[in-house]
Design a protein around this motif. Structure first.
Motif, mmCIF file in Angstrom:
data_model
loop_
_atom_site.group_PDB
_atom_site.id
_atom_site.type_symbol
_atom_site.label_atom_id
_atom_site.label_comp_id
_atom_site.label_asym_id
_atom_site.label_seq_id
_atom_site.Cartn_x
_atom_site.Cartn_y
_atom_site.Cartn_z
ATOM 1 N N ASN A 120 32.192 39.304 45.393
ATOM 2 C CA ASN A 120 32.581 40.246 46.448
ATOM 3 C C ASN A 120 31.542 41.351 46.629
ATOM 4 N N LYS A 121 30.920 41.755 45.519
ATOM 5 C CA LYS A 121 29.881 42.791 45.576
ATOM 6 C C LYS A 121 28.515 42.216 45.950
ATOM 7 N N LYS A 122 28.474 40.911 46.211
ATOM 8 C CA LYS A 122 27.230 40.195 46.545
ATOM 9 C C LYS A 122 26.203 40.322 45.428
ATOM 10 N N GLN A 123 26.694 40.376 44.190
ATOM 11 C CA GLN A 123 25.786 40.469 43.041
ATOM 12 C C GLN A 123 25.624 39.135 42.323
ATOM 13 N N LEU A 124 26.500 38.184 42.594
ATOM 14 C CA LEU A 124 26.430 36.866 41.954
ATOM 15 C C LEU A 124 26.476 35.795 43.037
ATOM 16 N N ILE A 125 25.652 34.768 42.875
ATOM 17 C CA ILE A 125 25.627 33.685 43.857
ATOM 18 C C ILE A 125 26.983 32.963 43.841
ATOM 19 N N PRO A 126 27.607 32.786 44.993
ATOM 20 C CA PRO A 126 28.899 32.065 45.001
ATOM 21 C C PRO A 126 28.686 30.560 44.841
ATOM 22 N N HIS A 127 29.701 29.901 44.353
ATOM 23 C CA HIS A 127 29.625 28.450 44.216
ATOM 24 C C HIS A 127 30.987 27.835 44.546
ATOM 25 N N ARG A 128 30.985 26.547 44.743
ATOM 26 C CA ARG A 128 32.250 25.823 44.834
ATOM 27 C C ARG A 128 32.244 24.740 43.779
ATOM 28 N N GLU A 129 33.429 24.460 43.263
ATOM 29 C CA GLU A 129 33.536 23.462 42.203
ATOM 30 C C GLU A 129 33.648 22.060 42.801
ATOM 31 N N ILE A 130 32.887 21.148 42.222
ATOM 32 C CA ILE A 130 32.930 19.741 42.622
ATOM 33 C C ILE A 130 33.676 18.984 41.523
ATOM 34 N N THR A 131 34.659 18.218 41.887
ATOM 35 C CA THR A 131 35.482 17.551 40.871
ATOM 36 C C THR A 131 34.791 16.340 40.253
ATOM 37 N N GLU A 132 33.754 15.864 40.901
ATOM 38 C CA GLU A 132 33.106 14.636 40.447
ATOM 39 C C GLU A 132 32.065 14.916 39.364
#
Length: 461
Positions: free
Chosen positions: A51-63
Motif C-alpha cells: 500500500n505504501k508502494k515500498q514492496l513490489i506486489p505479486h500474485r500467487e500462482i497455484t501451479e
C-alpha cells in the motif's frame, strides 16, 4: 514440467529462487520458508508495504511450475521495466534506497519481523522511486539476536555515501569492484582525516573497524541481546545520518554545469530542440536510451510524450540532479543512470552472469547521441567506423549529432593535444554510418557547424 531458467543471481538464499518461464519472471517459495512467508502475508506486513508502494506486489500462482519437491508457492511479481544496479545509481538514488531499506525494516519490526539482509540489489527504481523487490528477505524477529544485516547495510549503503560525501568524488566504480559492499577497513583507509570529527563515522566506520580487527583470530559469536528499542534507536540514528547529507553536491565536475557554463547559446539549444522535435514526428517510440543525457533536457521532451527513457551520463552529479528533478516533479518514466559509454557496466559476479552487462539489458526503440560523438572520437580515440558498428548493435533508430572540428568545443579539446584525427569530417562520419544505417534526415543547426541526423538501422524495421 514447465521449461524454466533459474535467474543467475538467485542462488544465495535457500528460502526460494527467481526463475523465468515463458518469458515471465516468477519467484518460488520453498517449503523451508513456508511458515515465514505465511507470517509475512497474514501479519499485514506485506499489504502495508505494498500500500505504501515500498514492496513490489505479486500474485500467487497455484501451479508448481518447476516441479520441485521443495515447492511451497509460486509468486508472479509485477514486472520491472529495467533492471539497474547500485554502481549505476547516483548519490541520491543510493541514499533513497538506503532510507527505503530502513523504512521497510522499521515497518517489519512493528509486525514482528525483520530484514535478514540489506543489500541494494534488493531494490529497483520504478516510476521515479525505489521499491523493495525481494519478498523473501523477511524473517521472524528474534529479540535475542542483533540485526544480522547491520554490517551489510553499512558496507553497501553507508560507506559508499560517506566516501562520496567526504572525497567529493563519484564512487560507483568502487561498488562494481566490491559487489558485496565496501569493506570497513577499506573505507577507514580511504576516508580523510576530517571525517574523524563525525560521530557517525567514528561509530560506524572506525569503531567497527577496530572491533573487526579485534575479532580476527577470535570467536565471532555474539551473545549480547539486542532489544527492539535498541534496534529502533539504531534505525533512527542511521536515518538521521542519511538525512543530514546535503541534497546538492557542491563539488564541481566537468559536466554538472554544462549548460550554464557552455559557450553555446540558448538560441543553439532552442534551434536544436526545434529540429529534434521535427525528427521525432511520426516515430513510434516505446523506450528511448539517451546517451550523454547531461541534465536530461531531451529526455524530458521524450518523456512528456509518454516514452520511457533511460537517461545516462558519465557524470554522477548530472544524473543526481536529474534524479532529484524526476522525483520532485513526479516524472515516472525517466530512469537516470550513471554510465561511462567507453567503459560501460560489464557482466560481473559469479560466472560473470550474476549481474548482466548494461547493454544486454537495454532494448531501446530509439537511441539519442546528442553532442556525444566528438567526445568518443577525439576524447576517447574511438575511430568513427568502430563507433558506427557499435551503434548498429544498440540502436534500431538513432538521432545523432555530428560536431565538426570547426566547432568551438572541439577546438577546445584539440588545444591540449595533438590533432591525429585526419578522418574526422562530416563526410567520414556519413561514410562510417552508411553501411549500417539509412540516413533518413540530416539537418544543420542554424548558427553552428553542427548537424542532427535521424538514422534507421538497415533491415531493422
Amino acid at each position: 514440467m514447465t521449461n524454466y531458467i533459474t535467474h543467475p543471481a538467485s542462488f544465495k538464499d535457500p528460502s526460494g529462487f527467481v526463475f523465468q518461464a515463458g518469458g515471465t519472471i516468477y519467484r518460488q517459495v520453498n517449503q523451508s520458508y513456508a511458515a515465514t512467508y505465511d507470517k509475512l502475508m497474514s501479519s499485514g506486513l506485506y499489504q502495508q508495504l505494498v500500500n505504501k508502494k515500498q514492496l513490489i506486489p505479486h500474485r500467487e500462482i497455484t501451479e508448481n511450475l518447476t516441479q520441485s519437491p521443495d515447492w511451497y508457492k509460486t509468486l508472479q511479481p509485477e514486472a520491472i521495466p529495467f533492471i539497474s544496479y547500485p554502481y549505476e545509481w547516483s548519490f541520491e538514488q543510493l541514499r533513497d534506497a538506503a532510507l527505503l531499506t530502513l523504512s521497510v525494516l522499521r515497518t517489519a519490526l512493528s509486525h514482528g519481523m525483520i530484514l535478514k539482509d540489506a543489500t541494494p540489489f534488493n531494490i529497483q527504481f520504478m516510476r521515479g522511486r525505489p521499491v523493495f523487490i525481494d519478498t523473501l528477505s523477511f524473517d521472524v524477529y528474534d529479540h535475542s539476536r542483533p540485526w544480522v544485516a547491520y554490517r551489510q547495510f553499512c558496507q553497501c549503503f553507508l560507506f559508499p555515501l560517506y566516501l562520496e560525501h567526504y572525497l567529493k568524488k563519484d564512487v560507483q566504480k568502487i561498488l562494481s569492484a566490491y559487489i558485496e559492499g565496501i569493506p570497513v577497513d577499506v573505507t577507514a583507509r580511504l576516508l580523510p582525516w576530517k571525517s574523524n570529527l563525525s560521530f557517525g563515522v567514528w561509530l560506524h566506520v572506525y569503531l567497527q573497524n577496530t572491533v573487526q580487527r579485534g575479532k580476527k583470530g577470535g570467536s565471532n559469536t555474539n551473545t549480547v541481546q539486542f532489544q527492539k528499542k535498541k534496534l529502533l534507536d539504531l534505525i533512527s540514528h542511521l536515518e538521521s545520518i542519511l538525512q543530514r547529507f546535503p541534497e546538492e553536491r557542491t563539488y564541481k565536475t566537468t559536466w554538472n554545469n554544462y549548460y550554464e557554463d557552455s559557450i553555446l547559446s540558448q538560441d543553439y539549444l532552442q534551434q536544436k530542440e526545434k529540429i529534434f522535435r521535427e525528427l521525432c514526428e511520426g516515430l513510434t517510440i516505446q523506450q528511448a536510451l539517451d546517451l550523454g543525457a547531461n541534465d536530461g533536457y531531451f529526455s524530458k521532451i521524450l518523456a512528456a510524450g509518454n516514452t520511457a527513457v533511460i537517461a545516462t551520463d558519465v557524470d554522477g552529479q548530472c544524473i543526481n540532479r536529474l534524479y532529484c528533478e524526476v522525483k520532485k516533479k513526479n516524472i515516472p518514466n525517466i530512469l537516470p543512470l550513471i554510465l561511462d559509454i567507453s567503459n560501460p557496466s560489464p557482466a560481473i559476479g559469479f560466472h560473470n552472469k550474476e549481474r548482466t552487462a548494461f547493454f544486454e539489458r537495454t532494448h531501446a526503440d530509439l537511441v539519442l547521441a546528442l553532442a556525444l560523438v566528438h567526445h568518443l572520437v577525439i576524447g576517447k580515440n574511438i575511430p568513427l567506423p568502430m563507433l558506427a558498428a557499435w551503434f548498429r548493435d544498440i540502436a534500431p533508430r538513432l538521432i545523432i549529432e555530428f560536431v565538426p572540428k570547426e566547432d568551438e568545443k572541439v577546438q577546445q579539446m584539440l588545444s591540449s593535444r595533438e590533432d591525429v584525427f585526419d578522418h574526422y569530417t562530416q563526410a567520414d562520419f556519413e561514410n562510417a554510418f552508411s553501411p549500417y544505417f539509412d540516413i533518413q534526415a540530416s539537418k544543420p543547426i542554424p548558427g553552428t557547424h553542427r548537424v542532427l541526423y535521424l538514422m534507421t538501422r538497415k533491415n531493422a524495421l
